[in-house]
Write a protein that holds these residues in place. Structure first.
Motif, short mmCIF file in Angstrom:
data_model
loop_
_atom_site.label_atom_id
_atom_site.label_comp_id
_atom_site.label_asym_id
_atom_site.label_seq_id
_atom_site.Cartn_x
_atom_site.Cartn_y
_atom_site.Cartn_z
N ASP A 54 9.57 -33.52 -8.81
CA ASP A 54 8.12 -33.42 -8.59
C ASP A 54 7.50 -34.80 -8.58
OD1 ASP A 54 8.35 -30.71 -8.52
OD2 ASP A 54 7.82 -30.43 -10.64
N ASP A 56 4.02 -37.36 -8.69
CA ASP A 56 2.87 -37.49 -9.59
C ASP A 56 1.74 -36.56 -9.13
OD1 ASP A 56 4.22 -39.41 -11.03
OD2 ASP A 56 3.43 -41.07 -9.81
N PRO A 57 0.97 -36.02 -10.06
CA PRO A 57 -0.17 -35.16 -9.66
C PRO A 57 -1.15 -35.94 -8.77
CG PRO A 57 0.24 -35.02 -12.03
CD PRO A 57 1.08 -36.15 -11.52
N ALA A 58 -1.63 -35.22 -7.77
CA ALA A 58 -2.60 -35.84 -6.87
C ALA A 58 -3.94 -36.01 -7.58
CB ALA A 58 -2.78 -34.97 -5.62
N TRP A 59 -4.65 -37.02 -7.18
CA TRP A 59 -5.98 -37.22 -7.74
C TRP A 59 -6.92 -36.13 -7.25
CZ3 TRP A 59 -7.14 -43.20 -7.27
CH2 TRP A 59 -6.28 -43.88 -8.14
N PRO A 60 -7.74 -35.58 -8.12
CA PRO A 60 -8.68 -34.54 -7.65
C PRO A 60 -9.75 -35.13 -6.75
CG PRO A 60 -9.14 -35.15 -9.92
CD PRO A 60 -7.87 -35.86 -9.56
#
Length: 348
Positions: A54, A56-60
């Protein structure tokens, strides 16, 4: 011997293109096409690999809606506090994402069909418009819970229908009965000028009668101190009220001739020393005679005074007391034929 391995002295651009294998047979020949200094090699696609780790989480994103053009977007004078905000520039049909320092444009953000949204549950209502007006319709609310509102012009009045069945009085338009104006036992409907409606109100008639007689009176002979002859308890009433009492009891001196001694009878509220609401005058005579009891108050009663008044929903007890008011001889109380009748007179 001549070396023929060198074809060109300059670099050659090689492009490799994957070709899907719909049959499942291995390739035995990989074609190579050479044009000038460009080579195109077609290779069979291999099997799909395993999923990678996975990312990194995407920026909101903070979606800010549409702006007319890029000049209008720049005119917003954005700062680092506006980082991660995004707009659609209508003239370009692109999304511009603000990093806090610069814009990043996404020119392929629109154009594809999105996933099906939730099914719209459309309800319908109809309202009556002015007679002679045109019919209209509109949809209100947001999907998936929208409402179709139809406005239909009022038609002409029809024929008078058959008489309906008897209706309840409390359903009439000029009657108000609710939690704040509820019905109760012995209530009537009274006109309320402030509200312009009939509302429940306690009955204006007096309550009762309540009565006690011979067996509920206590007599005696050779009495010298005031004596409680009887007591009667009246239940709570819905309005303020005053007792109205009538009755009789036989009281006489016990000295043989009766002269020089007189005994009266009182009716008091709340206790033997409570407020006076009834009285009977005795006689300074030799023979037995009835003491007749009637209403009496220490002060003139009016609708605004509280003397002798019982408040709504209050249970009270009335006491009948015989006492010597003249002379020193003892007295006798005979309960034969004794009685007391009480009415609750409402105060308006």
């Amino acid at each position: 011997m001549t070396d023929n391995s060198v074809v060109y002295d300059d670099n050659i651009m090689i492009t490799m293109r994957g070709v899907s294998d719909s049959v499942g047979l291995p390739y035995t020949v990989n074609p190579l096409e050479l044009v000038d200094r460009e080579a195109l090699v077609e290779l069979r696609e291999g099997p799909a690999g395993s999923a990678g780790p996975d990312g990194d989480p995407a920026w909101p994103w903070q979606w800010r809606g549409d702006v007319a053009d890029f000049s209008a977007l720049r005119a917003l004078n954005l700062t680092t506090a506006d980082a991660r905000a995004a707009w659609r520039v209508a003239t370009e049909n692109k999304i511009y994402y603000w990093t806090g320092l610069e814009f990043i444009a996404f020119d392929q953000a629109f154009g594809r069909t999105g996933k099906p949204g939730p099914a719209n549950v459309l309800s319908g209502t109809a309202v009556t418009g002015v007679s002679g007006s045109a019919a209209s319709a509109r949809i209100t609310g947001t999907s998936p819970g929208q409402n179709l509102e139809l406005t239909l012009p009022r038609g002409v009045s029809g024929d008078v229908g058959d008489p309906g069945g008897p209706g309840r009085i409390q359903d009439a338009a000029d009657v108000l009965i609710d939690d704040d104006h509820s019905l109760a036992q012995d209530y009537i409907l009274a006109w309320d000028a402030t509200r312009g409606k009939f509302v429940p109100a306690p009955s204006p008639r007096r309550g009762g009668p309540w009565a006690i007689a011979k067996n509920q009176f206590s007599g005696g002979t050779n009495l010298n101190e005031p004596k409680v002859l009887a007591a009667i308890t009246i239940p709570g009433q819905p309005t303020r009220w005053r007792p109205q009492v009538t009755g009789q009891v036989r009281v006489n001196a016990a000295n043989g001739n009766g002269y020089g001694t007189r005994c009266d009878v009182e009716v008091r509220i709340g206790g033997p020393t409570g407020e006076l609401v009834g009285y009977g005058f005795g006689y300074d005579i030799q023979n037995w005679d009835w003491v007749l009891i009637g209403p009496r108050f220490d002060f003139p009663p009016t609708p605004t005074t509280d003397f002798g008044v019982v408040q709504p929903n209050q249970t009270i007890t009335l006491y009948v007391i015989a006492k010597r008011v003249k002379g020193s001889a003892s007295f006798t109380v005979d309960t034969t034929g004794a009685q007391l009748i009480v009415y609750a007179e409402p105060i308006r």
